[in-house]
Design a protein around this motif. Structure first.
Motif, PDB file in Angstrom:
ATOM      1  N   GLU A  27       0.832  -1.186  -0.099  1.00 17.42           N
ATOM      2  CA  GLU A  27       0.240  -0.113  -0.077  1.00 17.42           C
ATOM      3  C   GLU A  27       1.088   1.190  -0.010  1.00 17.42           C
ATOM      4  O   GLU A  27       1.748   1.543   0.951  1.00 17.42           O
ATOM      5  CB  GLU A  27      -0.781   0.024   1.462  1.00 17.42           C
ATOM      6  CG  GLU A  27      -1.748   1.107   1.415  1.00 17.42           C
ATOM      7  CD  GLU A  27      -3.124   0.738   0.510  1.00 17.42           C
ATOM      8  OE1 GLU A  27      -3.426   1.990  -0.116  1.00 17.42           O
ATOM      9  OE2 GLU A  27      -3.529  -0.117   0.290  1.00 17.42           O
ATOM     10  N   GLU A  28       0.558   2.007  -0.978  1.00 11.10           N
ATOM     11  CA  GLU A  28       1.473   3.229  -0.994  1.00 11.10           C
ATOM     12  C   GLU A  28       1.077   4.507   0.346  1.00 11.10           C
ATOM     13  O   GLU A  28      -0.022   4.392   0.395  1.00 11.10           O
ATOM     14  CB  GLU A  28       1.400   4.001  -2.257  1.00 11.10           C
ATOM     15  CG  GLU A  28       2.114   3.550  -3.267  1.00 11.10           C
ATOM     16  CD  GLU A  28       1.655   4.108  -4.680  1.00 11.10           C
ATOM     17  OE1 GLU A  28       1.949   5.592  -4.754  1.00 11.10           O
ATOM     18  OE2 GLU A  28       1.537   3.742  -6.051  1.00 11.10           O
ATOM     19  N   ASP A  29       2.277   5.051   0.872  1.00 10.14           N
ATOM     20  CA  ASP A  29       1.992   6.040   1.674  1.00 10.14           C
ATOM     21  C   ASP A  29       1.102   5.557   2.839  1.00 10.14           C
ATOM     22  O   ASP A  29       0.334   6.105   3.599  1.00 10.14           O
ATOM     23  CB  ASP A  29       1.204   7.292   1.130  1.00 10.14           C
ATOM     24  CG  ASP A  29       2.055   7.764  -0.040  1.00 10.14           C
ATOM     25  OD1 ASP A  29       3.190   7.851  -0.336  1.00 10.14           O
ATOM     26  OD2 ASP A  29       1.152   8.159  -1.052  1.00 10.14           O
ATOM     27  N   ALA A  74      -2.295   7.788   9.589  1.00  6.57           N
ATOM     28  CA  ALA A  74      -2.351   8.994  10.229  1.00  6.57           C
ATOM     29  C   ALA A  74      -3.773   9.788   9.927  1.00  6.57           C
ATOM     30  O   ALA A  74      -4.439  10.080  11.036  1.00  6.57           O
ATOM     31  CB  ALA A  74      -1.208   9.802  10.077  1.00  6.57           C
ATOM     32  N   VAL A  75      -4.105   9.909   8.862  1.00 11.29           N
ATOM     33  CA  VAL A  75      -5.220  10.659   8.500  1.00 11.29           C
ATOM     34  C   VAL A  75      -6.589   9.741   8.695  1.00 11.29           C
ATOM     35  O   VAL A  75      -7.482  10.446   9.463  1.00 11.29           O
ATOM     36  CB  VAL A  75      -5.368  10.578   6.853  1.00 11.29           C
ATOM     37  CG1 VAL A  75      -6.729  11.285   6.276  1.00 11.29           C
ATOM     38  CG2 VAL A  75      -4.245  11.501   6.216  1.00 11.29           C
ATOM     39  N   VAL A 108     -11.762  -1.278   5.732  1.00 11.44           N
ATOM     40  CA  VAL A 108     -12.573  -0.714   4.557  1.00 11.44           C
ATOM     41  C   VAL A 108     -11.958   0.283   3.768  1.00 11.44           C
ATOM     42  O   VAL A 108     -11.973   0.162   2.674  1.00 11.44           O
ATOM     43  CB  VAL A 108     -14.008  -0.379   5.293  1.00 11.44           C
ATOM     44  CG1 VAL A 108     -14.732   0.582   4.098  1.00 11.44           C
ATOM     45  CG2 VAL A 108     -14.986  -1.570   5.320  1.00 11.44           C
ATOM     46  N   MET A 109     -11.369   1.174   4.546  1.00 10.41           N
ATOM     47  CA  MET A 109     -10.561   2.440   3.760  1.00 10.41           C
ATOM     48  C   MET A 109      -9.456   1.732   2.895  1.00 10.41           C
ATOM     49  O   MET A 109      -9.054   2.189   1.787  1.00 10.41           O
ATOM     50  CB  MET A 109     -10.243   3.503   4.639  1.00 10.41           C
ATOM     51  CG  MET A 109     -11.155   3.989   5.483  1.00 10.41           C
ATOM     52  SD  MET A 109     -12.425   4.975   4.433  1.00 10.41           S
ATOM     53  CE  MET A 109     -11.646   6.467   4.021  1.00 10.41           C
ATOM     54  N   LEU A 110      -8.941   0.947   3.336  1.00  9.23           N
ATOM     55  CA  LEU A 110      -7.609   0.177   2.562  1.00  9.23           C
ATOM     56  C   LEU A 110      -8.018  -0.872   1.555  1.00  9.23           C
ATOM     57  O   LEU A 110      -7.224  -1.293   0.804  1.00  9.23           O
ATOM     58  CB  LEU A 110      -6.625  -0.362   3.723  1.00  9.23           C
ATOM     59  CG  LEU A 110      -6.019   0.692   4.278  1.00  9.23           C
ATOM     60  CD1 LEU A 110      -4.903   0.067   5.438  1.00  9.23           C
ATOM     61  CD2 LEU A 110      -5.306   1.519   3.498  1.00  9.23           C
TER      62      LEU A 110
END
Length: 146
Positions: free
Chosen positions: A38-40, A46-47, A107-109
Motif C-alpha cells: 500500500e502506498e503511503d 495517520a489521516v 474498509v478504507m484500505l
C-alpha cells in the motif's frame, strides 16, 4: 485503598488514551503483510486515525449509529436511519452495530467498495479540490451589464 486519579478535563488530554490505542492499531496495520504494498500507508493511517477520532464522539473506541449520522450530516450528506444501518453493516460485515477502528481501516484500505469509504474519499477530494479562487473574476456576459 488508593484514590482513583481524577480524569483531567482538558480537551486535548481526553483524547490521549484513545490516540495511543489507535496508534497501536496503526502499527499492527503497518506490520501487516497484506498492506505492505500500500502506498503511503503511514500517512494514510495517520489521516484515518484523525478522522476516526473526529467521529468517535463518545470516545469509546467505536463509531455508533449516532456518530455516523452526525458525521454524514457534517459532510452535507445526511442519511436515513436505514441507510446508516446499511453503511455500518457494510463496514462490519453485519456482525456489529458499531464500527471499530480496525473495521474502519480495513474498509478504507480494502478493495471492497462501501458507502462510508466513498464518502470519506469524496470528503478528502472535496477538501483538496476547493482552492480559493484566484486570478481575474469570471467574465460577465453582455446581458448582465447594466
Amino acid at each position: 485503598a488508593m484514590a482513583s486519579p481524577r480524569r483531567p478535563s482538558g480537551g486535548g488530554l481526553r483524547r490521549a488514551p484513545q490516540d495511543g490505542r489507535l496508534e497501536e492499531i496503526n502499527k499492527e496495520f503497518l506490520c501487516d503483510p497484506k498492506f505492505s504494498d500500500e502506498e503511503d500507508l503511514e500517512e494514510k493511517l495517520a489521516v484515518f486515525k484523525e478522522k476516526y477520532m473526529e467521529f468517535d464522539l463518545n470516545n469509546q473506541g467505536e463509531i455508533d449509529l449516532m456518530s455516523v449520522k452526525r458525521m454524514m450530516e457534517k459532510m452535507g450528506a445526511p442519511k436515513t436511519h436505514l441507510e446508516l444501518k446499511k453503511m455500518i453493516s457494510e463496514v462490519t460485515g453485519g456482525v456489529s452495530e458499531t464500527i471499530s477502528y480496525q473495521d474502519f481501516v480495513n474498509v478504507m484500505l480494502g478493495k471492497r467498495s462501501a458507502v462510508l469509504k466513498l464518502v470519506m474519499m469524496f470528503e478528502g477530494k472535496a477538501n483538496e479540490s476547493n482552492p480559493k479562487p484566484s486570478g481575474p473574476p469570471p467574465e460577465r456576459d453582455i446581458a448582465s451589464l447594466p
